[in-house]
Write a protein that holds these residues in place. Structure first.
Motif, PDB file in Angstrom:
ATOM      1  N   UNK A  88       0.828  -1.208   0.000  1.00  0.00           N
ATOM      2  CA  UNK A  88       0.000   0.000   0.000  1.00  0.00           C
ATOM      3  C   UNK A  88       0.862   1.258   0.000  1.00  0.00           C
ATOM      4  N   UNK A  89       0.326   2.309  -0.561  1.00  0.00           N
ATOM      5  CA  UNK A  89       1.023   3.596  -0.573  1.00  0.00           C
ATOM      6  C   UNK A  89       1.016   4.202   0.831  1.00  0.00           C
ATOM      7  N   UNK A  90       1.915   5.153   1.060  1.00  0.00           N
ATOM      8  CA  UNK A  90       2.062   5.702   2.406  1.00  0.00           C
ATOM      9  C   UNK A  90       0.823   6.478   2.853  1.00  0.00           C
ATOM     10  N   UNK A  91       0.018   6.971   1.928  1.00  0.00           N
ATOM     11  CA  UNK A  91      -1.171   7.744   2.282  1.00  0.00           C
ATOM     12  C   UNK A  91      -2.402   6.866   2.506  1.00  0.00           C
ATOM     13  N   UNK A  92      -2.324   5.577   2.218  1.00  0.00           N
ATOM     14  CA  UNK A  92      -3.471   4.700   2.381  1.00  0.00           C
ATOM     15  C   UNK A  92      -3.614   4.253   3.830  1.00  0.00           C
ATOM     16  N   UNK A  93      -4.821   4.322   4.320  1.00  0.00           N
ATOM     17  CA  UNK A  93      -5.106   3.875   5.675  1.00  0.00           C
ATOM     18  C   UNK A  93      -5.468   2.400   5.651  1.00  0.00           C
ATOM     19  N   UNK A  94      -5.228   1.685   6.740  1.00  0.00           N
ATOM     20  CA  UNK A  94      -5.639   0.274   6.783  1.00  0.00           C
ATOM     21  C   UNK A  94      -7.160   0.154   6.793  1.00  0.00           C
ATOM     22  N   UNK A  95      -7.658  -0.958   6.291  1.00  0.00           N
ATOM     23  CA  UNK A  95      -9.101  -1.174   6.203  1.00  0.00           C
ATOM     24  C   UNK A  95      -9.716  -1.322   7.586  1.00  0.00           C
ATOM     25  N   UNK A  96     -10.865  -0.687   7.767  1.00  0.00           N
ATOM     26  CA  UNK A  96     -11.656  -0.847   8.990  1.00  0.00           C
ATOM     27  C   UNK A  96     -13.080  -1.178   8.580  1.00  0.00           C
ATOM     28  N   UNK A  97     -13.700  -2.082   9.300  1.00  0.00           N
ATOM     29  CA  UNK A  97     -15.079  -2.402   8.974  1.00  0.00           C
ATOM     30  C   UNK A  97     -16.001  -1.289   9.449  1.00  0.00           C
ATOM     31  N   UNK A  98     -17.213  -1.275   8.951  1.00  0.00           N
ATOM     32  CA  UNK A  98     -18.198  -0.267   9.297  1.00  0.00           C
ATOM     33  C   UNK A  98     -18.554  -0.389  10.779  1.00  0.00           C
ATOM     34  N   UNK A  99     -18.395   0.675  11.516  1.00  0.00           N
ATOM     35  CA  UNK A  99     -18.623   0.649  12.961  1.00  0.00           C
ATOM     36  C   UNK A  99     -19.970   1.246  13.358  1.00  0.00           C
ATOM     37  N   UNK A 100     -20.847   1.527  12.393  1.00  0.00           N
ATOM     38  CA  UNK A 100     -22.156   2.100  12.693  1.00  0.00           C
ATOM     39  C   UNK A 100     -22.929   1.186  13.634  1.00  0.00           C
ATOM     40  N   UNK A 101     -23.508   1.778  14.654  1.00  0.00           N
ATOM     41  CA  UNK A 101     -24.294   1.018  15.612  1.00  0.00           C
ATOM     42  C   UNK A 101     -23.484   0.404  16.731  1.00  0.00           C
ATOM     43  N   UNK A 102     -22.195   0.655  16.765  1.00  0.00           N
ATOM     44  CA  UNK A 102     -21.339   0.122  17.822  1.00  0.00           C
ATOM     45  C   UNK A 102     -20.781   1.268  18.654  1.00  0.00           C
ATOM     46  N   UNK A 103     -20.068   0.935  19.700  1.00  0.00           N
ATOM     47  CA  UNK A 103     -19.460   1.959  20.545  1.00  0.00           C
ATOM     48  C   UNK A 103     -18.348   2.696  19.810  1.00  0.00           C
ATOM     49  N   UNK A 104     -17.786   2.094  18.769  1.00  0.00           N
ATOM     50  CA  UNK A 104     -16.707   2.726  18.015  1.00  0.00           C
ATOM     51  C   UNK A 104     -17.180   3.588  16.866  1.00  0.00           C
ATOM     52  N   UNK A 105     -18.473   3.857  16.759  1.00  0.00           N
ATOM     53  CA  UNK A 105     -19.025   4.659  15.664  1.00  0.00           C
ATOM     54  C   UNK A 105     -18.546   6.102  15.762  1.00  0.00           C
ATOM     55  N   UNK A 106     -18.500   6.775  14.623  1.00  0.00           N
ATOM     56  CA  UNK A 106     -18.085   8.177  14.570  1.00  0.00           C
ATOM     57  C   UNK A 106     -19.160   9.058  15.200  1.00  0.00           C
ATOM     58  N   UNK A 107     -18.753   9.902  16.122  1.00  0.00           N
ATOM     59  CA  UNK A 107     -19.660  10.830  16.784  1.00  0.00           C
ATOM     60  C   UNK A 107     -19.106  12.240  16.578  1.00  0.00           C
TER      61      UNK A 107
END
Length: 132
Positions: A88-107
C-alpha cells in the motif's frame, strides 16, 4: 451440541452446514485476509463464471472484507490479493469495517451521543425568520 445448533439454525455465525458441505465438495481455498476471513472458489454460477465466496471469521459482516478481496469476490479482477505482490502507498489507511451502531461509531462534535460538551453560541448569528 450448541455449536452444531448454531451452525444449523443461524447464517450469521461463520458458515452454515450447507456452506460447509459445499466448500468441502467444490471449494478451493484461495487465501485469507488480515481479519481471518477465508476465501474460496469453485463451481460455476448462473452466468458461467467461477463461483467465489468467503467464510467469515466470526459474524458475517460484509464490511469486514478489505478492498482487494472485495474486487476479487465481485469479479473485478482475476488475481486474488494473496497471489499478487501489493504494497500500500504511504497515504493509504488500513481497512476498517463499518462501525455504525457500535461503541466505536463516529460521533461528530455537537452530536447528542458525543460525550463532549457542545460549543457555546456566541450570538454573532441571527436566525432567519419568515417575513424578514
Amino acid at each position: 451440541m450448541m455449536k452444531f445448533l448454531t451452525r444449523f439454525f443461524t447464517w450469521w455465525n461463520g458458515q452454515t452446514l450447507n456452506t460447509q458441505f459445499y466448500t468441502w465438495r467444490k471449494g478451493e481455498r484461495v487465501g485469507e485476509d488480515e481479519f481471518g476471513n477465508i476465501y474460496y472458489q469453485g463451481g460455476k454460477d448462473a452466468e458461467g463464471r467461477t463461483r467465489r465466496w468467503v467464510i467469515y471469521n466470526g459474524y458475517s459482516e460484509a464490511s469486514s472484507i478489505p478492498a482487494g478481496w472485495h474486487g476479487w469476490m465481485h469479479h473485478r479482477t482475476e488475481t486474488p490479493p494473496s497471489k499478487e505482490e501489493y504494497t500500500p502507498r504511504e497515504w493509504q489507511k488500513p481497512h476498517r469495517q463499518n462501525m455504525t451502531g457500535t461503541a466505536g461509531a463516529y460521533r461528530p462534535h455537537g452530536s447528542m451521543y458525543n460525550p463532549e460538551s457542545r460549543p457555546v453560541v456566541t450570538g454573532d448569528y441571527d436566525a432567519w425568520t419568515p417575513g424578514d
